[in-house]
Design a protein around this motif. Structure first.
Motif, PDB file in Angstrom:
ATOM      1  N   ASN A  20       0.825  -1.206   0.000  1.00  0.00           N
ATOM      2  CA  ASN A  20       0.000   0.000   0.000  1.00  0.00           C
ATOM      3  C   ASN A  20       0.860   1.259   0.000  1.00  0.00           C
ATOM      4  O   ASN A  20       0.485   2.268  -0.603  1.00  0.00           O
ATOM      5  CB  ASN A  20      -0.940   0.013   1.204  1.00  0.00           C
ATOM      6  N   SER A  23       1.800   1.795  -3.487  1.00  0.00           N
ATOM      7  CA  SER A  23       0.666   2.359  -4.220  1.00  0.00           C
ATOM      8  C   SER A  23       0.464   3.827  -3.877  1.00  0.00           C
ATOM      9  O   SER A  23       0.097   4.622  -4.737  1.00  0.00           O
ATOM     10  CB  SER A  23      -0.596   1.562  -3.909  1.00  0.00           C
ATOM     11  N   ALA A  36      -5.292   4.435  -1.328  1.00  0.00           N
ATOM     12  CA  ALA A  36      -4.146   3.716  -0.763  1.00  0.00           C
ATOM     13  C   ALA A  36      -3.919   4.114   0.694  1.00  0.00           C
ATOM     14  O   ALA A  36      -3.624   3.264   1.539  1.00  0.00           O
ATOM     15  CB  ALA A  36      -2.892   3.994  -1.590  1.00  0.00           C
ATOM     16  N   THR A  39      -6.565   2.436   2.803  1.00  0.00           N
ATOM     17  CA  THR A  39      -6.243   1.016   2.953  1.00  0.00           C
ATOM     18  C   THR A  39      -5.074   0.819   3.911  1.00  0.00           C
ATOM     19  O   THR A  39      -5.042  -0.162   4.667  1.00  0.00           O
ATOM     20  CB  THR A  39      -5.930   0.401   1.582  1.00  0.00           C
ATOM     21  N   MET A  40      -4.122   1.750   3.925  1.00  0.00           N
ATOM     22  CA  MET A  40      -3.023   1.671   4.885  1.00  0.00           C
ATOM     23  C   MET A  40      -3.535   1.807   6.310  1.00  0.00           C
ATOM     24  O   MET A  40      -3.045   1.126   7.223  1.00  0.00           O
ATOM     25  CB  MET A  40      -1.978   2.751   4.597  1.00  0.00           C
TER      26      MET A  40
END
Length: 89
Positions: A20, A23, A36, A39-40
């Motif tokens: 991530n 990304s 991203a 999601t991290m």
């Protein structure tokens, strides 16, 4: 047996966190980078929860809950800034 499962899960989530990060740095557009980053935050919450299970304490679960709330608010703020150019109307 649970120690082996926790070790494997921590490794998988750490690998997902690194991917991530890649990304986040490489993302071609700003919405990709916001996704991203969100999601991290989710992966960091998973790491905190897994570490809480490993340490057998509930303090880490409260920290994960706080991080989830802060992550949600920051994602909404980033998205609103991206769409309107201003966070506070």
């Amino acid at each position: 047996m649970i120690e082996i499962a926790l070790t494997i899960a921590l490794g998988c989530v750490a690998l997902a966190l690194v991917l991530n990060l890649w990304s986040l740095l490489k993302g071609p557009t700003a919405p990709d980078r916001i996704l991203a980053l969100d999601t991290m935050v989710i992966n960091a919450i998973a790491l905190i929860v897994l570490f809480g299970i490993h340490a057998d304490t509930s303090v880490f679960f409260e920290a994960a809950l706080l991080m989830a709330m802060v992550g949600f608010v920051s994602t909404v703020a980033y998205t609103k800034f991206l769409l309107r150019g201003d966070i506070v109307e």
